[in-house]
Every structure is written in structure tokens, then in C-alpha cells.
Design an enzyme around this catalytic site. Sequence first.
Site, PDB file in Angstrom:
ATOM      1  N   LYS A  37      48.130  38.066  40.446  1.00 30.73           N
ATOM      2  CA  LYS A  37      46.926  38.950  40.434  1.00 30.73           C
ATOM      3  C   LYS A  37      46.325  39.001  42.018  1.00 30.73           C
ATOM      4  CE  LYS A  37      45.307  41.947  37.544  1.00 30.73           C
ATOM      5  NZ  LYS A  37      45.997  42.535  36.320  1.00 30.73           N
ATOM      6  N   ASP A  62      44.636  47.830  39.442  1.00 26.73           N
ATOM      7  CA  ASP A  62      43.936  47.503  38.272  1.00 26.73           C
ATOM      8  C   ASP A  62      42.537  48.166  38.444  1.00 26.73           C
ATOM      9  OD1 ASP A  62      44.254  45.081  36.261  1.00 26.73           O
ATOM     10  OD2 ASP A  62      42.267  44.935  36.927  1.00 26.73           O
ATOM     11  N   PHE A  90      36.516  54.966  30.814  1.00 28.27           N
ATOM     12  CA  PHE A  90      36.768  56.498  31.035  1.00 28.27           C
ATOM     13  C   PHE A  90      37.709  56.465  32.255  1.00 28.27           C
ATOM     14  CE2 PHE A  90      33.059  55.558  33.281  1.00 28.27           C
ATOM     15  CZ  PHE A  90      33.331  56.182  34.522  1.00 28.27           C
ATOM     16  N   ASN A 141      41.525  55.311  34.383  1.00 24.84           N
ATOM     17  CA  ASN A 141      42.835  55.521  34.229  1.00 24.84           C
ATOM     18  C   ASN A 141      43.409  55.092  32.847  1.00 24.84           C
ATOM     19  OD1 ASN A 141      45.976  54.088  34.826  1.00 24.84           O
ATOM     20  ND2 ASN A 141      45.580  56.287  35.703  1.00 24.84           N
ATOM     21  N   VAL A 142      43.218  53.959  32.413  1.00 24.04           N
ATOM     22  CA  VAL A 142      43.819  53.238  31.338  1.00 24.04           C
ATOM     23  C   VAL A 142      43.243  54.275  30.060  1.00 24.04           C
ATOM     24  CG1 VAL A 142      43.966  51.242  29.805  1.00 24.04           C
ATOM     25  CG2 VAL A 142      44.349  51.290  32.272  1.00 24.04           C
TER      26      VAL A 142
HETATM   27  O1  2IT Z   1      47.076  44.315  34.142  1.00 20.55           O
HETATM   28  C1  2IT Z   1      48.061  44.673  34.296  1.00 20.55           C
HETATM   29  O2  2IT Z   1      49.033  44.714  33.910  1.00 20.55           O
HETATM   30  C2  2IT Z   1      47.995  45.801  35.601  1.00 20.55           C
HETATM   31  N1  2IT Z   1      46.847  45.865  36.394  1.00 20.55           N
HETATM   32  C3  2IT Z   1      49.253  46.415  36.070  1.00 20.55           C
HETATM   33  C4  2IT Z   1      49.991  45.475  36.941  1.00 20.55           C
HETATM   34  C5  2IT Z   1      51.100  46.202  37.544  1.00 20.55           C
HETATM   35  O3  2IT Z   1      51.806  45.376  38.432  1.00 20.55           O
HETATM   36  O4  2IT Z   1      51.734  47.275  37.341  1.00 20.55           O
END
Ligand code: 2IT
Length: 446
Positions: free
Chosen positions: A124, A164, A237, A239-240
Site C-alpha cells: 500500500k 484507492d 459517493f 468510485n467504489v
Molecule cells: O484496497 C484495494 O484493494 C485497492 N485499493 C485496490 C488495489 C489494487 O491494486 O487494485
Amino acid sequence: MKVKTIMADLERKHPGESEYLQAVQEVLESIEEVYNCHPEFEKAKIVERMVEPDRIFTFRVTWVDDRGEIQTNIGYRIQFNSAIGPYKGGIRFHKAVNVSMLKFLGFEQTFKNALTTLPMGGAKGGSDFDPVGKSDAEIMRFCQAFMWELWNNIGPDTDVPAGDVGVGGREIGYMYGMYKKLAREYNTGVLTGKGMNWGGSLIRPEATGFGALYFVEHMLAKAGKSIKGATVAISGFGNVAWGAATKATELGAKVIAISGPDGVVYNPEGMTQEKLDYMLTLRASNQNIVAPFATKFPDATFIPGKKAWSIKCDIALPCAFQNELNGDDAAELLANGTWCAAEVSNMGCTPEAIAAFQSAGILFAPGKAVNAGGVATSGLEMTQNAMHISWSAAEVDSKLHYIMESIHAACVKYGTQPDGYVNYVKGANIAGFMKVAQAMLEQGIV
Ligand code: 2IT
């Protein structure tokens, strides 16, 4: 292994890293029993090694804002675990980013990636850069400055960052452009979440939300329930949240709430295509407020200062940030008759909220299982990049379906209690842990 002893040691070594300690504690409590049946793990000190990241890069990111003022932020990349593949995980731009937050996310990512069935280790990264109110030019300059420091430590077979919170297709584009310039490498596989014309995968933008809903469908089917006609409250609100709202609506559910830091939008009539499209416009505006949704669509009402969990719903889907649903929120949801909660954000629920859902016996599943479709589709993007081809949307979607079904099956396998209740937290943690632990054991003391 004694969880208490290991936690006390970690608290001493990493004081104040609350999110990291919370994430580790949850996993260790889930796996304690299974772990203690494997003396070979204990002997190889697997847990003691697994809870520490392989390495952490910290760097200064200096850039110039639109007024000509010099700004300095901190950048990070945490390469957490490479037992089952190259480091893989997103980059988060948010003013609250610090080492603790990224260590929790990297730790979670390791197990999540193990669950996807694909060969990816955990990582990360991010920065305390706050995208709220920034112009497009400022975002570009920041992304370029960030990549100037990071480029030498990543690569398609080394470490593959993605998006993210605060990092979407636009930011990935700016970072990819700068990576190529610095590295003189043109391998598209160095980042995922790319644009469709330059190595991106169809369905990747939708994948986290779509995958979450596929997981929820399996969870509901196992419990003899259906999503058709159910009311769904979603936090966030971005992308996810957009992907989750789109798929939930397509499956016949009614999305009656979305939210932002400013409050909740109560949306009793559910979503339309126009409303779903507008969620993306709101996100791209960089204002980080949801209120304009209710101005644009008068059948919806904005309630300032309230969370999505104040709206009566059947299914609650946290889609924004860690610890966004606490014990009080869980109590309110349960009192309103909520019968399913699934974390689409990473560690969206506090331990108190999870305990409340589980002791009430409602369906509950953790982020590392529910939201794994995002990184899984990143893995599919890497495969396409390595093969120099692109799959159709239908092909990627069917692979995503299969992956979410396997993750659900793994959770059921490891998490079913003698009374038949599926403890998805335990199931996901044990399934992810066993794979990483076995790989570490077989690779020796490194
Ligand atoms: O928390 C996650 O799984 C993401 N932000 C996606 C990470 C990714 O490498 O697609």
C-alpha cells in the site's frame, strides 16, 4: 501463539499506530485456534514475521501550487509481503494518511490478495496530500512529484500500485506518464487502473463495487435470501460507491442512501442511470460533498451531518473509509431491521460494530473478502498487459464472477460454525492466512 503477548509486543514497538494494531488484532484472534494446530508455523515464527512489513519507503514530495507557493507532503510505499507474488496494492491520497493507516491497509491487502486466487503479494502507498479543492493542474503536478520519488522502487514484476481513496483514473494517468519519462520503460504493467486506450482493463473501474455485489449475492443465496426488492444504504459517493450502487440497482435492489463527509442523501425512489452518472461528476469535482445530488434530483433529500446508517435499510454497504460504521451505528441499523452488512471499504466497521452484527446473527462480511474484486481485476489487468492483449468486458466480468464465488466458498469452508452460522471474518482471515503462511514456510527464513 498467544495473541495477547504478540499484541503487547507490537504495541510497545509501534505505539499509537491504532489502525494497524486493530487490523492485526482482528486477524490474529481469528486464526489463533488454527495456528496453534500447526507447530511448524509456530517454529518458523510465521506470525511474528508476517505482521511486520518487508520494507517501508518514506519520501518528501515537494510541488508548486497554482498560486506559485511551494508545498511539501510526505509520500509512502509499504511493501508488506511478497510470499505469493510481486507487491500489489493501491495508493491513497488523503489528508489523514500516515504510517499506521498504510500499514493496516498493506497488512489487509496481503490476505485479500491471497484470497483472490491470483499470485499477488501485499502493498500500500499514499500521501497526506489532500485532493479536496485542488485544481486538475495541481493534481497533475503532485502526481508527477510523487512518482519522481517512487519510480525506482516499483515495476511490473516488483511492485504494482493502483488507485484507492483519492486516486482514480486521472491520477493513475499522471503517475504513469511520469513513470515512463523517468524509467524509460514502457511496460504498461507497472500500474493498474489505467485508461482503456493505454493498457487499462474493461470492468476495472466498476470491479470493486460489482465484485462486492456478486459476493453479497452469494452470501444471500446461501442464507436463502434475495437482493431483489431489498433497500440498500451506501456510504460514500466515489468510485467504489458508484460501482456498488450500479450493480445493486441492476440486480433489482433500491439504493436509498449515499453519503459524504457533509451528510447523507436520502433517495427513497432509488437510482436511475442519470443519478449514477452524476455520482461520478460529483467525485470528479474534488469538492468532497454529496449535498448537490439532492439539489439536482429533487426526489432526494439532503440531511446534513447524518451518516448513511441513520436511514432504515435492509442491507448496509460501507463504501468510504475505515471505521466509518461504529457500535452506535450498528445498534441503530439493527434497531431499524437491517439484516445484512458487508464492508466494501477496507475495515469499514469498528470491532464493536462487527461484534454487534455477529451477536445479532445477521449476515456480515469483511472488506478483505467483499472488496477483493477490485484488486482481483487489477490482477486481470496485469495478465492482459503481460500478454499484450485485451479481453472483452464480458470475459473480465465472468472471471470476476468466478473469483468472487471462490472467495465466498473459501469463507464458508473456513468460517462455518458448528451451529451453521457463517463467520465470514474468521473464514476470510483463515483462508488468506493459510495461503500466505504456507508460502512463507516453504520459502525458508528470509
Ligand atoms: O484496497 C484495494 O484493494 C485497492 N485499493 C485496490 C488495489 C489494487 O491494486 O487494485
